[in-house]
Design an enzyme around this catalytic site. Structure first.
Site, mmCIF file in Angstrom:
data_model
loop_
_atom_site.group_PDB
_atom_site.id
_atom_site.type_symbol
_atom_site.label_atom_id
_atom_site.label_comp_id
_atom_site.label_asym_id
_atom_site.label_seq_id
_atom_site.Cartn_x
_atom_site.Cartn_y
_atom_site.Cartn_z
ATOM 1 N N PRO A 89 0.851 -1.276 -0.043
ATOM 2 C CA PRO A 89 0.038 0.017 0.114
ATOM 3 C C PRO A 89 0.827 1.309 -0.131
ATOM 4 C CG PRO A 89 -0.512 -1.126 1.940
ATOM 5 C CD PRO A 89 0.586 -2.003 1.260
ATOM 6 N N GLU A 116 2.031 -8.224 8.417
ATOM 7 C CA GLU A 116 2.007 -6.716 8.712
ATOM 8 C C GLU A 116 2.788 -6.212 7.549
ATOM 9 O OE1 GLU A 116 0.560 -4.202 10.765
ATOM 10 O OE2 GLU A 116 -0.858 -6.018 10.752
ATOM 11 N N ARG A 154 -4.038 -8.122 -20.532
ATOM 12 C CA ARG A 154 -4.977 -7.606 -21.777
ATOM 13 C C ARG A 154 -4.711 -6.635 -22.663
ATOM 14 N NH1 ARG A 154 -8.203 -3.434 -20.931
ATOM 15 N NH2 ARG A 154 -10.264 -4.579 -21.996
ATOM 16 N N ASP A 169 -10.784 1.465 -24.379
ATOM 17 C CA ASP A 169 -10.988 1.192 -22.841
ATOM 18 C C ASP A 169 -11.092 2.500 -22.373
ATOM 19 O OD1 ASP A 169 -10.759 -1.331 -22.986
ATOM 20 O OD2 ASP A 169 -8.706 -1.767 -22.182
#
Ligand code: ADE
Length: 225
Positions: A89, A116, A154, A169
């Protein structure tokens, strides 16, 4: 392209990689996805891969040794060293331009942590690009790795049936995609916009551009800045 995934939970990948575009891309040989279990590189008889954080605190931290040994082992399996990516993150936010950049690589090596976090020396010692799929915390890097694989695969040549599909897209031109309709012409009183039935390609193209712009203004004004 070859994509390696280093994970403690290779079984999690079976279903997302086993359907649709990603499945077909593997069958066609556009991509070879190789899963490696970090736990196979644990040294002790308990197959321990995590430990308590120095300095105290909650949770467990992924240890250096099994990750570095696993990485070294997979890097040896191919002449291409590969672009190493650590899912966290705290990483650079994943988006369509980054998906395109990664799709141009010959080889990607994705490291999915759990618990963690990683021992900081995994970031430092691998020189990996840290990537986050969004500002929220998941229980591990597996789902983010699957998201990246899907978005990258893709974009590979021959992955999509229709050559143009990826070009239209959302995000590919900095805008959200225009609305699409298929049969029937009317459903529950909602009609297909007449321009799409007109056969006038120039007008259809203009309408789609206009719709993409309006949709982006309404839903994601940040993309227009
Ligand atoms: N690991 C846990 N949460 C994550 C996120 N949002 N992106 C990438 N890796 C993660």
């Amino acid at each position: 392209m070859r994509i390696d995934v280093l994970t403690l939970f290779p079984e999690m990948f079976a279903s997302p990689l086993g359907f649709s575009i990603v499945k077909r891309a593997q069958q066609r040989g556009s991509v070879n996805i190789v899963l490696s279990n970090i736990r196979d590189f644990a040294k002790d008889s308990y197959k321990k891969v995590d430990d308590k954080p120095y300095g105290g605190g909650a949770g467990m931290v992924l240890m250096c040794q099994p990750v570095f040994d696993c990485l070294e082992s997979v890097q040896k399996q191919d002449s291409q060293p590969g672009r190493v990516i650590l899912l966290t993150p705290q990483g650079k936010k994943f988006d369509q331009p980054l998906a395109k950049e990664l799709a141009a690589e010959e080889r990607l090596i994705l490291i999915a942590g759990h618990y963690e976090g990683f021992d900081e020396r995994i970031r430092l010692g691998t020189g990996a690009l840290e990537v986050s799929i969004g500002d929220y915390v998941l229980s591990g890097g597996e789902l983010p790795a699957m998201v990246i694989i899907d978005a990258v695969v893709r974009l590979l040549p021959d992955a999509l049936g229709d050559e143009d599909s990826a070009a239209n897209d959302s995000f590919s031109d900095g805008l959200l995609e225009y609305p699409q309709y298929t049969r029937p012409e009317e459903f529950k009183g909602m009609k297909v916009p007449p321009v799409l039935l007109s056969g006038n390609h120039k007008e259809i193209e203009n309408w789609r551009k206009q719709q993409a712009l309006e949709k982006t203004k309404k839903q994601r004004p940040d993309l227009l800045k």
